[in-house]
Write an enzyme that holds these catalytic residues in place. Sequence first.
Site, PDB file in Angstrom:
ATOM      1  N   ASN A 191       0.724  -1.111  -0.010  1.00 17.01           N
ATOM      2  CA  ASN A 191       0.075   0.561   0.193  1.00 17.01           C
ATOM      3  C   ASN A 191       1.352   1.014   0.464  1.00 17.01           C
ATOM      4  O   ASN A 191       2.222   1.222   0.751  1.00 17.01           O
ATOM      5  CB  ASN A 191      -0.859  -0.213   0.985  1.00 17.01           C
ATOM      6  N   HIS A 210       0.650   5.173   1.336  1.00 18.58           N
ATOM      7  CA  HIS A 210       0.070   6.229   2.525  1.00 18.58           C
ATOM      8  C   HIS A 210       0.783   7.128   2.609  1.00 18.58           C
ATOM      9  O   HIS A 210       1.724   7.423   2.023  1.00 18.58           O
ATOM     10  CB  HIS A 210      -0.313   5.307   3.628  1.00 18.58           C
TER      11      HIS A 210
END
Length: 227
Positions: free
Chosen positions: A122, A124
């Site tokens: 991911n 962020h």
Amino acid sequence: MTDNHYRYDPPINTTMKRIVVLASGRGSNFLAVASAIERGEISGRCIRLIVDRPGTLAAVRAEEQKIPVSLLHYSDFSTKADYEKALSDLLHMLNPDLIVLAGYMRILGLGIIREYSGKIINIHPSLLPAFPGLNAHGQAIAYGVRVSGCTVHFVDEGTDTGPIILQRCVSVAEDDDEVTLADKILVEEHIAFPMAIALFCQNRLKVFGRKVILLPQSSEHNPHEGH
Ligand code: GRF
């Protein structure tokens, strides 16, 4: 750690990883990754973009890149469990080596996280562990930090808590707001995400507890080493 430490050379003789990207919106990170693949900087193929809502710019970008798109419209499912089952079935069919969350605005179910542990990445928009969750830019501005940035990390069972692969930082000016800070960080995201994915695809990331160790390039990957 310097950028030079993370330097990668175009891969040779590496098995192409099967990459599936999940996105919910604009898709600029997806495009950055797809473009790096196109330039030969990542030894992988983006075999599918999965979006959770119709009308995303991410899907338009995928179609322009001739990357197949699957729409799993969250609202079409009566429960989160039903949606996760459909997503899990689709992932089984696609058999990915790597799942990339590129602005995917849902928390993945534990079943998928556990099944693909170490294979989900991911990005962020903050320097984790600061400002996890929603509105990271707003949190950073409200806190008054002088430096922020982005973090690429493996996904574990928490929210934005997984082992960190790499981070890039930006200065926060006194007149920055959420929008200007987001613009600055996005520039770094588009560098960090393809770089982390390239390293993953070269099998150079090893996770030891919270730490991600960067392995040296093997001769298979390094055209400068002997045969
Ligand atoms: C990015 O800021 C990313 O860090 C966050 O969601 C945003 C997605 O932007 N997870 P885009 O859809 O990739 O343009």
